[in-house]
Scaffold this active site. Structure first.
Site, PDB file in Angstrom:
ATOM      1  N   ASP A  45     -45.990  36.404  71.070  1.00 26.40           N
ATOM      2  CA  ASP A  45     -46.953  37.032  71.979  1.00 26.40           C
ATOM      3  C   ASP A  45     -46.365  38.313  72.586  1.00 26.40           C
ATOM      4  OD1 ASP A  45     -45.174  35.802  73.704  1.00 26.40           O
ATOM      5  OD2 ASP A  45     -46.702  34.730  74.868  1.00 26.40           O
ATOM      6  N   SER A  46     -45.105  38.636  72.212  1.00 27.40           N
ATOM      7  CA  SER A  46     -44.536  39.949  72.540  1.00 27.40           C
ATOM      8  C   SER A  46     -45.392  41.053  71.928  1.00 27.40           C
ATOM      9  CB  SER A  46     -43.092  40.056  72.029  1.00 27.40           C
ATOM     10  OG  SER A  46     -43.008  39.697  70.665  1.00 27.40           O
ATOM     11  N   ASP A  84     -46.839  32.011  68.254  1.00 23.33           N
ATOM     12  CA  ASP A  84     -46.814  31.697  69.687  1.00 23.33           C
ATOM     13  C   ASP A  84     -48.164  31.213  70.189  1.00 23.33           C
ATOM     14  OD1 ASP A  84     -44.400  31.893  71.023  1.00 23.33           O
ATOM     15  OD2 ASP A  84     -44.507  34.069  71.229  1.00 23.33           O
ATOM     16  N   LYS A 114     -45.198  27.870  68.606  1.00 17.21           N
ATOM     17  CA  LYS A 114     -44.151  27.887  69.640  1.00 17.21           C
ATOM     18  C   LYS A 114     -44.839  27.911  70.998  1.00 17.21           C
ATOM     19  CE  LYS A 114     -41.417  31.664  70.544  1.00 17.21           C
ATOM     20  NZ  LYS A 114     -41.807  31.991  71.930  1.00 17.21           N
ATOM     21  N   GLU A 116     -43.903  27.759  75.463  1.00 15.48           N
ATOM     22  CA  GLU A 116     -42.844  27.957  76.449  1.00 15.48           C
ATOM     23  C   GLU A 116     -42.806  26.821  77.461  1.00 15.48           C
ATOM     24  OE1 GLU A 116     -43.242  31.850  78.236  1.00 15.48           O
ATOM     25  OE2 GLU A 116     -43.246  32.848  76.283  1.00 15.48           O
ATOM     26  N   GLU A 183     -33.794  31.754  75.543  1.00 16.71           N
ATOM     27  CA  GLU A 183     -33.836  33.193  75.852  1.00 16.71           C
ATOM     28  C   GLU A 183     -33.077  33.515  77.136  1.00 16.71           C
ATOM     29  OE1 GLU A 183     -37.672  35.037  75.488  1.00 16.71           O
ATOM     30  OE2 GLU A 183     -36.991  36.904  76.439  1.00 16.71           O
TER      31      GLU A 183
HETATM   32  O1  KIV Z   1     -42.873  36.636  71.809  1.00 13.07           O
HETATM   33  C1  KIV Z   1     -41.723  36.781  71.383  1.00 13.07           C
HETATM   34  O2  KIV Z   1     -41.400  37.754  70.684  1.00 13.07           O
HETATM   35  C2  KIV Z   1     -40.739  35.770  71.732  1.00 13.07           C
HETATM   36  C3  KIV Z   1     -39.309  36.106  71.446  1.00 13.07           C
HETATM   37  C4  KIV Z   1     -38.810  36.984  72.516  1.00 13.07           C
HETATM   38  C5  KIV Z   1     -38.488  34.890  71.289  1.00 13.07           C
HETATM   39  O3  KIV Z   1     -41.077  34.759  72.249  1.00 13.07           O
END
Ligand code: KIV
Length: 275
Positions: A45-46, A84, A114, A116, A183
């Site tokens: 989600d970056s 994510d 993924k 969090e 992280e």
């Molecule tokens: O969204 C992302 O790119 C991440 C990484 C920083 C691990 O979660």
């Protein structure tokens, strides 16, 4: 090249061989990553920051993730694709978490999701795993909690946050996660977690002793300088090469050195007579 699966992750941990993961958000970049031998793609989600220009990841939607994940899946045939779950798609109840994870697999064509958090999301992880969807957990600095943390801050520098990280790591392993991203935590703490767990740890700003590493591709290729974190190494300077290419094109069009005959289509020019 062999297809990477969650079994590969397990085998690498057992053999003490490193895992590589990189973010990716589009088809043409996915095709390039596919040729590199990198084990896993994170459709992170970056993308809210790197692709959409937001200040943080909180505005990213499930539809955004599905759209980008499906594009990546069309381009990458070998890496394990982990997508994510964005903010607010798994914290409103176990049922929502399972349904939304399912959409990332069915419509986004990811192989795993993924999410969090640690202790507080153990029921969600267990339910998604029970629905036959592999889950990668993410602990330490969890960017979706930026407003709770009061900024993007290194975690695990005092007793309370050390204890929290250790408890989170145990909880996600017990809930059935196949791997965990750690992280921005001090290297000795990430080492301790890596030794404690039987699932692989994937570090970002967590030192060399994690079982694998993940980086945001624009960071490691030198394409994104809004903010360059301490843990990033630039393995190439693609941003500079792109700016040079754009400038050369601009100049060539303006001084009429592009296009030339080799870029033109020909025709029978008599067709233009008396027009
Ligand atoms: O969204 C992302 O790119 C991440 C990484 C920083 C691990 O979660």
């Amino acid at each position: 090249m062999k297809k990477v699966t969650v079994n590969t992750f397990r085998e690498r941990k057992e053999a003490a061989e490193k895992l590589t993961m990189i973010t990716c958000y589009d088809y043409s970049t996915a095709k390039l990553v596919d040729q590199s031998g990198i084990d896993s793609i994170l459709v992170g989600d970056s993308l809210g920051m790197t692709m959409l220009g937001y200040e943080d990841t909180l505005s990213v939607t499930l539809e955004d993730m599905i759209h980008h994940s499906a594009a990546v899946a069309r381009g990458a045939k070998h890496p394990l694709i982990v997508c994510d779950m964005p903010f607010m798609t798994y914290s409103t109840g176990v049922r929502d978490a399972v349904i939304n994870a399912g959409r990332l697999i069915q419509e986004g064509h990811a192989h795993a999701v993924k999410l969090e958090g640690g202790v507080e999301v153990k029921d969600e992880i267990a339910a998604i795993v029970a629905a036959k969807i592999p889950v990668c957990a993410h602990i330490g600095l969890t960017p979706q909690s930026v407003n709770t943390f009061g900024g993007f801050k290194v975690q695990g520098k005092d007793e309370a946050t050390v204890n929290k990280l250790l408890a989170d790591a145990k909880a996600v392993e017990e809930a059935g996660a196949f791997a965990v991203v750690i992280e921005c935590v001090p290297a000795p703490l990430a080492k301790k977690v890596t030794e404690m767990l039987s699932i692989p740890t994937i570090g970002i700003g967590a030192g060399v002793d994690c079982d694998g590493q993940v980086l945001v591709y624009q960071d490691m290729l030198g394409m994104f300088d809004d903010f360059v974190p301490k843990f990033v190494k630039q393995f190439a300077h693609v941003g500079e090469a792109m700016v040079k290419g754009f400038k050369d094109y601009d100049e060539a069009v303006k001084n009429k050195s592009f296009p030339t005959k080799e870029h033109e289509f020909s025709m029978d020019e008599s067709l233009l007579d008396e027009k």
